[in-house]
Motif scaffolding. Structure first.
Motif, mmCIF file in Angstrom:
data_model
loop_
_atom_site.group_PDB
_atom_site.id
_atom_site.type_symbol
_atom_site.label_atom_id
_atom_site.label_comp_id
_atom_site.label_asym_id
_atom_site.label_seq_id
_atom_site.Cartn_x
_atom_site.Cartn_y
_atom_site.Cartn_z
ATOM 1 N N ALA A 177 0.742 -1.231 0.020
ATOM 2 C CA ALA A 177 -0.055 0.018 0.025
ATOM 3 C C ALA A 177 0.948 1.361 -0.015
ATOM 4 O O ALA A 177 2.080 1.220 0.460
ATOM 5 C CB ALA A 177 -0.902 0.163 1.132
ATOM 6 N N SER A 178 0.276 2.060 -0.609
ATOM 7 C CA SER A 178 1.026 3.678 -0.779
ATOM 8 C C SER A 178 0.598 4.509 0.242
ATOM 9 O O SER A 178 -0.623 4.161 0.966
ATOM 10 C CB SER A 178 0.971 4.222 -2.022
ATOM 11 O OG SER A 178 -0.289 4.599 -2.280
ATOM 12 N N LYS A 179 1.191 5.631 0.661
ATOM 13 C CA LYS A 179 0.518 6.757 1.458
ATOM 14 C C LYS A 179 -0.339 7.395 0.823
ATOM 15 O O LYS A 179 -0.618 7.545 -0.387
ATOM 16 C CB LYS A 179 1.766 7.464 1.991
ATOM 17 C CG LYS A 179 2.744 6.668 2.850
ATOM 18 C CD LYS A 179 4.039 7.570 3.356
ATOM 19 C CE LYS A 179 5.028 6.545 4.252
ATOM 20 N NZ LYS A 179 5.979 7.526 4.665
ATOM 21 N N VAL A 180 -1.122 8.401 1.703
ATOM 22 C CA VAL A 180 -2.126 9.387 1.051
ATOM 23 C C VAL A 180 -1.403 10.416 0.399
ATOM 24 O O VAL A 180 -0.302 10.930 0.814
ATOM 25 C CB VAL A 180 -2.966 9.889 2.067
ATOM 26 C CG1 VAL A 180 -3.756 10.852 1.866
ATOM 27 C CG2 VAL A 180 -3.676 8.803 2.918
ATOM 28 N N SER A 181 -1.937 10.788 -0.691
ATOM 29 C CA SER A 181 -0.990 11.744 -1.645
ATOM 30 C C SER A 181 -1.887 12.874 -2.131
ATOM 31 O O SER A 181 -3.269 12.739 -1.792
ATOM 32 C CB SER A 181 -0.306 11.155 -2.687
ATOM 33 O OG SER A 181 -1.307 10.611 -3.601
ATOM 34 N N MET A 182 -1.531 13.703 -2.929
ATOM 35 C CA MET A 182 -2.452 14.782 -3.451
ATOM 36 C C MET A 182 -3.385 14.146 -4.209
ATOM 37 O O MET A 182 -4.332 14.926 -4.911
ATOM 38 C CB MET A 182 -1.614 15.952 -3.923
ATOM 39 C CG MET A 182 -0.732 16.805 -2.857
ATOM 40 S SD MET A 182 -1.886 17.731 -1.712
ATOM 41 C CE MET A 182 -2.682 18.681 -2.870
ATOM 42 N N LYS A 183 -3.077 13.152 -5.059
ATOM 43 C CA LYS A 183 -3.687 12.367 -6.192
ATOM 44 C C LYS A 183 -4.734 11.318 -5.528
ATOM 45 O O LYS A 183 -5.715 11.169 -6.568
ATOM 46 C CB LYS A 183 -2.810 11.844 -7.122
ATOM 47 C CG LYS A 183 -2.212 12.839 -7.812
ATOM 48 C CD LYS A 183 -1.057 12.166 -8.761
ATOM 49 C CE LYS A 183 -0.205 13.355 -9.627
ATOM 50 N NZ LYS A 183 0.763 12.379 -10.608
ATOM 51 N N SER A 184 -4.637 10.813 -4.480
ATOM 52 C CA SER A 184 -5.425 9.559 -3.968
ATOM 53 C C SER A 184 -5.169 9.574 -2.454
ATOM 54 O O SER A 184 -4.454 10.096 -1.873
ATOM 55 C CB SER A 184 -5.081 8.400 -4.701
ATOM 56 O OG SER A 184 -3.798 7.817 -4.126
ATOM 57 N N PHE A 185 -6.230 8.743 -2.000
ATOM 58 C CA PHE A 185 -6.054 8.575 -0.516
ATOM 59 C C PHE A 185 -5.422 7.330 -0.167
ATOM 60 O O PHE A 185 -5.327 6.671 0.638
ATOM 61 C CB PHE A 185 -7.699 8.321 0.119
ATOM 62 C CG PHE A 185 -8.452 9.502 -0.034
ATOM 63 C CD1 PHE A 185 -8.236 10.513 0.924
ATOM 64 C CD2 PHE A 185 -9.454 9.621 -1.053
ATOM 65 C CE1 PHE A 185 -9.357 11.530 1.036
ATOM 66 C CE2 PHE A 185 -10.187 10.786 -1.070
ATOM 67 C CZ PHE A 185 -9.937 11.693 0.051
ATOM 68 N N GLY A 186 -4.354 6.771 -1.204
ATOM 69 C CA GLY A 186 -3.673 5.825 -0.982
ATOM 70 C C GLY A 186 -3.918 4.699 -2.020
ATOM 71 O O GLY A 186 -5.085 4.587 -2.494
ATOM 72 N N GLN A 187 -2.847 4.035 -2.672
ATOM 73 C CA GLN A 187 -3.316 2.927 -3.575
ATOM 74 C C GLN A 187 -3.082 1.588 -2.763
ATOM 75 O O GLN A 187 -1.971 1.374 -2.034
ATOM 76 C CB GLN A 187 -2.042 3.079 -4.850
ATOM 77 C CG GLN A 187 -2.284 4.544 -5.514
ATOM 78 C CD GLN A 187 -3.212 4.444 -6.453
ATOM 79 O OE1 GLN A 187 -3.912 3.376 -6.999
ATOM 80 N NE2 GLN A 187 -3.617 5.388 -7.186
ATOM 81 N N ARG A 188 -3.631 0.501 -3.015
ATOM 82 C CA ARG A 188 -3.739 -0.808 -2.879
ATOM 83 C C ARG A 188 -2.876 -1.576 -4.061
ATOM 84 O O ARG A 188 -3.192 -1.413 -5.166
ATOM 85 C CB ARG A 188 -4.853 -1.389 -2.537
ATOM 86 C CG ARG A 188 -4.850 -2.757 -2.180
ATOM 87 C CD ARG A 188 -5.981 -3.346 -1.717
ATOM 88 N NE ARG A 188 -5.930 -5.013 -1.620
ATOM 89 C CZ ARG A 188 -6.966 -5.626 -1.389
ATOM 90 N NH1 ARG A 188 -8.265 -5.321 -1.260
ATOM 91 N NH2 ARG A 188 -6.888 -7.015 -0.995
ATOM 92 N N ILE A 189 -1.594 -1.896 -3.882
ATOM 93 C CA ILE A 189 -0.847 -2.599 -4.992
ATOM 94 C C ILE A 189 -0.844 -4.188 -4.699
ATOM 95 O O ILE A 189 -0.512 -4.629 -3.472
ATOM 96 C CB ILE A 189 0.426 -1.992 -5.030
ATOM 97 C CG1 ILE A 189 0.435 -0.537 -4.966
ATOM 98 C CG2 ILE A 189 1.315 -2.459 -6.251
ATOM 99 C CD1 ILE A 189 1.400 0.392 -4.034
#
Length: 283
Positions: free
Chosen positions: A44-56
């Motif tokens: 998983a990624s952190k919250v960013s300006m583009k999304s609330f986080g990605q599930r990978i």
């Protein structure tokens, strides 16, 4: 959702799995679970300006000397503004870099080339079973494979407050429709309701002056000065006329201002499901 699949020739799945682990950590992503047996990694990624986080999700497989890596990202949004594709590209770049490093360290051995017997190209011998190609993947020097078991969250239990509320509602309904006090309360409520005329009896033949008096009780009268007074009681009600459509009675009407005047009361049909009633001073 964004996904991409790439094939890696002459790379065993074990080496690809290790390279994927390292690449994920290089990108600052958090590995949530990994399974070397099924060759799957969840990150998983952190919250960013583009999304609330990605599930990978990374899934690997091996077909002969070729290994396959499929990466999927999901943000739960209609659009992640290209963030998922950027993460996938960065992971693949990292995988390529780590595989090259592992080859340079001699940890990945290429399959041995096929050796032909003398004259085999001119007079091929009957087909022989193809020898298995063996790969060697050395264990990582400084890292260990960690498998994180994610347990499902405990099921929520019903709160005691919910049962108390249900019991209170049941007792309240029982009081309204069974007890005498409850029935009286409902009668008073309907008597002061704007829908009283809608629920009233529509068959004029069933009306007498007592029933007319009960119908007008609780209503308010307004005088010429704008004052409003509630009808508290009706006494000495007498019938003046009655037809199939209308009944007219007179009686002394006691108002909330303390006065009791002789007034005319009438009830008439206003359709199949409603009646109209009036209270007017006697001139």
């Amino acid at each position: 959702m964004t996904s991409e699949t790439r094939n890696f020739n002459d790379i065993p799945a074990g080496a690809l799995f290790e390279a994927a682990q390292r690449s994920i950590r290089d990108q600052g992503l958090k590995i949530q679970s990994e399974n070397p047996s099924t060759l799957e990694i969840e990150a998983a990624s952190k919250v960013s300006m583009k999304s609330f986080g990605q599930r990978i999700t990374l899934r690997m497989g091996e077909i002969g000397p070729t290994s396959e890596l499929k990466i999927e990202t999901s943000s739960g949004q209609l659009s992640d503004w290209g963030e998922g594709g950027s993460i996938i590209a960065a992971i693949f770049d990292g995988v390529d870099a780590h595989l090259a490093q592992m080859k340079a360290e001699g940890r990945i051995a290429a399959p041995a080339p096929k050796v032909y017997a003398m004259g085999e190209h001119a007079a091929p011998s009957p087909p022989q079973p193809k020898p298995a190609q063996h790969y060697y993947v050395a264990p990582p020097k400084t890292e260990r494979t960690r498998v994180q078991i994610v347990e499902p969250p405990p099921k929520a239990k019903g709160s005691a407050g919910g049962w108390v509320l249900r019991i209170a509602l049941a007792l309240g309904m029982l009081w309204l429709f069974v007890s005498e006090d409850g029935k009286a309360f409902m009668a008073d409520l309907l008597a002061s309701s704007p829908l009283k005329s809608f629920f009233a009896e529509t068959d004029i033949a069933k009306y007498d002056c007592d029933r007319v008096s009960e119908l007008v009780k609780g209503e308010s009268l307004q005088n010429i000065f704008g004052g409003r007074f509630k009808i508290l009681d009706v006494k000495n009600a007498k019938q003046v006329s009655k037809t199939d459509e209308r009944i007219v009675c007179t009686g002394k009407v006691l108002l909330s201002n303390g006065t009791d005047d002789l007034m005319q009361m009438s009830v008439e049909k206003a359709g199949d499901y409603e009646v109209l009633y009036r209270v007017e001073p006697m001139l």
